[in-house]
Write a protein that holds these residues in place. Structure first.
Motif, PDB file in Angstrom:
ATOM      1  N   VAL A 172       0.837  -1.192   0.000  1.00  0.00           N
ATOM      2  CA  VAL A 172       0.000   0.000   0.000  1.00  0.00           C
ATOM      3  C   VAL A 172       0.875   1.245   0.000  1.00  0.00           C
ATOM      4  N   ALA A 174       0.886   5.612  -0.326  1.00  0.00           N
ATOM      5  CA  ALA A 174       0.027   6.768  -0.086  1.00  0.00           C
ATOM      6  C   ALA A 174       0.681   8.028  -0.627  1.00  0.00           C
ATOM      7  N   ASP A 210      -0.800   9.974 -11.531  1.00  0.00           N
ATOM      8  CA  ASP A 210      -0.355   8.587 -11.632  1.00  0.00           C
ATOM      9  C   ASP A 210       0.970   8.319 -10.910  1.00  0.00           C
ATOM     10  N   LEU A 212       1.643   7.210  -7.869  1.00  0.00           N
ATOM     11  CA  LEU A 212       1.664   5.938  -7.133  1.00  0.00           C
ATOM     12  C   LEU A 212       1.669   4.761  -8.088  1.00  0.00           C
ATOM     13  N   GLU A 213       0.871   4.848  -9.140  1.00  0.00           N
ATOM     14  CA  GLU A 213       0.835   3.769 -10.116  1.00  0.00           C
ATOM     15  C   GLU A 213       2.186   3.595 -10.799  1.00  0.00           C
ATOM     16  N   PRO A 223      -1.386  -3.268  -9.663  1.00  0.00           N
ATOM     17  CA  PRO A 223      -2.412  -2.473  -8.971  1.00  0.00           C
ATOM     18  C   PRO A 223      -3.667  -3.291  -8.698  1.00  0.00           C
ATOM     19  N   SER A 226      -7.754   1.292  -5.030  1.00  0.00           N
ATOM     20  CA  SER A 226      -7.276   2.558  -4.496  1.00  0.00           C
ATOM     21  C   SER A 226      -8.378   3.211  -3.685  1.00  0.00           C
ATOM     22  N   ARG A 228      -9.445   7.196  -1.341  1.00  0.00           N
ATOM     23  CA  ARG A 228      -9.108   8.527  -0.841  1.00  0.00           C
ATOM     24  C   ARG A 228      -9.627   8.677   0.572  1.00  0.00           C
ATOM     25  N   ARG A 288      -4.495  10.107  -0.973  1.00  0.00           N
ATOM     26  CA  ARG A 288      -4.846   8.983  -1.830  1.00  0.00           C
ATOM     27  C   ARG A 288      -3.967   7.791  -1.493  1.00  0.00           C
ATOM     28  N   TYR A 289      -4.530   6.585  -1.556  1.00  0.00           N
ATOM     29  CA  TYR A 289      -3.703   5.392  -1.375  1.00  0.00           C
ATOM     30  C   TYR A 289      -3.953   4.420  -2.526  1.00  0.00           C
ATOM     31  N   LEU A 290      -2.939   3.648  -2.833  1.00  0.00           N
ATOM     32  CA  LEU A 290      -2.995   2.628  -3.882  1.00  0.00           C
ATOM     33  C   LEU A 290      -2.656   1.285  -3.274  1.00  0.00           C
TER      34      LEU A 290
END
Length: 295
Positions: A172, A174, A210, A212-213, A223, A226, A228, A288-290
Motif C-alpha cells: 500500500v 500513499a 499517476d 503511485l501507479e 495495482p 485505491s 481517498r 490517496r492510497y494505492l
C-alpha cells in the motif's frame, strides 16, 4: 474518524531550535504524525489487518502506524532512515529491559530494509528473535516527509522490500490528493517560493495523478484498488502548526536559502486563513492510497 487535532499546546520552541534533529523528531512525533491516522486506519480496516498480518512499514517515522497495527495483533517491522525517529519508535514499541511492550505483538525496527530475510542487518527485535516468515503486507503510508518528485525513489525502496513478501501480499502506497482538495498545498508553496532556486529535488510539489501507479509499476507490482481519505491537519495554535510543518523537512531548503526566522514569519502568515476564532488551525486535506499486489 479519529480526531487529529493536537489540542495540547507543546512548549514554545525558538526558531533557532528548528535545525536540531532531536527537537524536530519530537515535534514530528508529538504534533505532525497523528495527522495521518485516518489514512492508516482506513487502510488497515480495508485490508483486515490483524493477528495473521506480518507488516513491514517503510519510512515508519516514530512508529505510530506500527503501534496501531500492533494494537490489532499484527507482527510489525518498521524501517526509517532517521535515527532520531527510530529512537522514538523504539520508545513506543519495544519493551524496556524486558518489561511488557505497549504493542500486542512482536515488533522490530531497522534503519533500512534488510538485505537478507534470515539475518536482518541492524534489527532490534522485541523478543530477541528473527523474522519467522515473509511479510504479508508492506506499507509506505507516510507521504508528508517524502512528498515525491520522481517516483523512482519510492520504486527503488519497494524493489528492496518486495523480495521479503509472500506472493500476493498487499503493498500500500500513499500520496497527496489533488492540490485543490489539499488546503495545506497553499502553505507548502511557501517552501518552494523561499527555497528557489535550491528547491529542485527537495521541495514540495503537487502530486501527479499517476505517481503511485508509476512507482508500483516500476517495482513490478500489480495495482489492485485505491481510495481517498480525508486527513485534516489540526493544530492547537499557529505555533504548533509551524512546528509541525517544519518537522516534515519540507522547509529545510527554504531555511538554507533565507533563515529560520524568515521562514517562521512567512509560514505563520500563510496559515492565517486557516485560523479559527478559538485560535486553533485547521486545514482540510485529502490523501490517496494505492493497493498493489506482489506477483
Amino acid at each position: 474518524m479519529t480526531a487529529s487535532l493536537v489540542r495540547r499546546r507543546p512548549p514554545h520552541t525558538d526558531s533557532t531550535a528548528h535545525g536540531n534533529s532531536g527537537t524536530r523528531a519530537r515535534d514530528w512525533a508529538e504534533i505532525q504524525e497523528r495527522m495521518l491516522v485516518p489514512l492508516v486506519e482506513a487502510v488497515y480496516e480495508r485490508l483486515d489487518v490483524g493477528p495473521d498480518t506480518r507488516l513491514l512499514g517503510l519510512r515508519c517515522g516514530s512508529g505510530l502506524a506500527l503501534l496501531l497495527a500492533a494494537a490489532r495483533g499484527a507482527t510489525v517491522t518498521g524501517t526509517d532512515p532517521s535515527p532520531g525517529l527510530l529512537a522514538l519508535a523504539r520508545e513506543r514499541l519495544l519493551p524496556p529491559d524486558g518489561a511488557p511492550g505497549r504493542g500486542t505483538a512482536p515488533a522490530e525496527l531497522l534503519q533500512d530494509v534488510p538485505e537478507d530475510q534470515d539475518s536482518p542487518d541492524g534489527a532490534e527485535a522485541a523478543d530477541g528473535t528473527e523474522p519467522a516468515a515473509p511479510y504479508t503486507l508492506i506499507t509506505a503510508l507516510e507521504p508528508i516527509r517524502h512528498p515525491g518528485g520522481d517516483p523512482q525513489d519510492l520504486a527503488e525502496l519497494l524493489a528492496r522490500a518486495v523480495p521479503h513478501a509472500v506472493p500476493g501480499a498487499a503493498v500500500v502506497l500513499a500520496g497527496w490528493g489533488p492540490p485543490e482538495r489539499c488546503a495545506t498545498s497553499t502553505v507548502l508553496r511557501v517552501a518552494a517560493k523561499l527555497a528557489d532556486p535550491l528547491r529542485s529535488a527537495v521541495g514540495w510539489r503537487p502530486a501527479r495523478r499517476d505517481d503511485l501507479e508509476e512507482a508500483a509499476q516500476r517495482a513490478g507490482l500489480r495495482p489492485d484498488g485505491s481510495g481517498r481519505v480525508a486527513c485534516p491537519f489540526g493544530y492547537a495554535d499557529p505555533d504548533s502548526a509551524v512546528r509541525g510543518l517544519l518537522s516534515t523537512g519540507l522547509f529545510d531548503a527554504a531555511i538554507a536559502a533565507t533563515d529560520a526566522k524568515q521562514v517562521d514569519k512567512e509560514l505563520t502568515e500563510a496559515l492565517h486563513p486557516y485560523r479559527r476564532p478559538d485560535g486553533t488551525v485547521r486545514m482540510p486535506n485529502v490523501f490517496r492510497y494505492l493497493i498493489a499486489r506482489v506477483p
